[in-house]
Design an enzyme around this catalytic site. Structure first.
Site, PDB file in Angstrom:
ATOM      1  N   ALA A 224      -4.495  10.485  29.313  1.00 50.86           N
ATOM      2  CA  ALA A 224      -6.159  10.859  29.660  1.00 50.86           C
ATOM      3  C   ALA A 224      -6.806  10.581  28.424  1.00 50.86           C
ATOM      4  O   ALA A 224      -6.152  10.610  27.055  1.00 50.86           O
ATOM      5  CB  ALA A 224      -5.832  12.322  29.885  1.00 50.86           C
ATOM      6  N   CYS A 225      -8.092  10.308  28.668  1.00 49.07           N
ATOM      7  CA  CYS A 225      -8.977  10.539  27.571  1.00 49.07           C
ATOM      8  C   CYS A 225      -9.200  12.026  27.014  1.00 49.07           C
ATOM      9  O   CYS A 225      -8.574  12.716  27.795  1.00 49.07           O
ATOM     10  CB  CYS A 225     -10.479   9.842  27.939  1.00 49.07           C
ATOM     11  SG  CYS A 225      -9.969   8.147  28.410  1.00 49.07           S
TER      12      CYS A 225
END
Length: 278
Positions: free
Chosen positions: A26-27
């Protein structure tokens, strides 16, 4: 107040299949909101503080200082805009705000602003004026500075408000993209990008590290900039090279997770091995 943040990134050099079966690549993304809808600059400051804490979740360019992208999506601070922009102070209630990345070249920029006004008029909207957003280019990395657009806010007014106005602004945004490609060609059309165009929300973003977003945008440091919610995002790109338009949040959200996950990248690499020269 409520807070939502991203899950931890599973760092590993050579993961076994079982190590990535439940992966959550994930960011960095988060959301803050004042539940009673009260606006404050304090909430924006907390969102920027949270964004700064996500510096480790993002990627940087080869110069080590040009971020993959970071930004804030929040409610439009109309009271602040009225204080610094006469056009906003004179606008009616059915108004929309655009945040646009325009061509750095002055002639192309004027051309883009002219056909933007034409497209607005074609939909029954009125172009009320443009505001050059105050920025500080010195905080950008070399790669980001070389590709930085001119950043302007655009004020439009209509005869309808609410969802009807949002629908018109959506159509206007799509028409601007078409006109940009017609005027500048498929590649040159990228010189015009609508970061947001809405009567409700605005996006401040760029190819910056999350720690310097408010150093780049002077608006975000002004105590009169008051909002009741903010989505913040620090990007880590794996399948596309960083570009100003690809910074997040996007116009409606910030996504938490890469489309191509770690396991997906491993599988793609394995399928390409047969085509490599020994």
């Amino acid at each position: 107040m409520t807070h939502l943040s991203a899950s931890a990134w599973p760092y590993c050099d050579t993961p076994a299949p079982e190590a990535v079966a439940g992966e959550k690549d994930a960011c960095g993304v988060g959301f803050l909101a004042q539940l009673q809808g009260e606006t404050s600059h304090w909430l924006l400051q907390q969102a920027l503080r949270g964004l700064g804490c996500m510096e480790h979740r993002g990627g940087c360019g080869g110069d080590g200082d040009s971020g993959d992208g970071a930004g804030i999506l929040c409610g439009i601070p109309w009271d602040y805009l009225k204080a610094v922009w006469p056009d906003a102070a004179n606008a009616g209630a059915a108004r929309g705000l655009g945040m646009l990345f325009l061509p750095p070249d002055a002639e192309r920029r004027a051309q883009a602003q002219a056909f933007a006004a034409e497209e607005a008029a074609a939909l029954g909207l009125r172009s009320l004026g443009w505001r050059e957003v105050p920025v500080e280019p010195s905080v950008l990395g070399p790669l980001a500075r070389q590709t930085a657009p001119s950043i302007y806010q655009w004020l439009v007014e209509g005869s309808e408000a609410g969802d009807a106005l949002e629908a018109l602004l959506f159509r206007l945004r799509r028409r601007l993209g078409d006109r940009a490609r017609q005027a500048f060609g498929a590649e040159g059309g990228r010189d015009l990008y609508v970061a947001s165009l809405s009567s409700r929300t605005v996006v401040y973003k760029g190819m910056v590290r999350s720690e310097v977003l408010d150093a780049f945008y002077a608006d975000l440091r002004d105590a009169r900039f008051a909002v009741s919610f903010a989505v913040y995002h620090r990007r880590f790109s794996t399948n596309t090279l960083p570009r100003w338009p690809l910074a997040q949040p996007m116009r409606l959200l910030g996504h938490n997770g890469e489309i191509n996950t770690l396991l997906g990248n491993l599988n793609w690499a394995r399928t390409s091995e047969s085509q490599l020269d020994e």
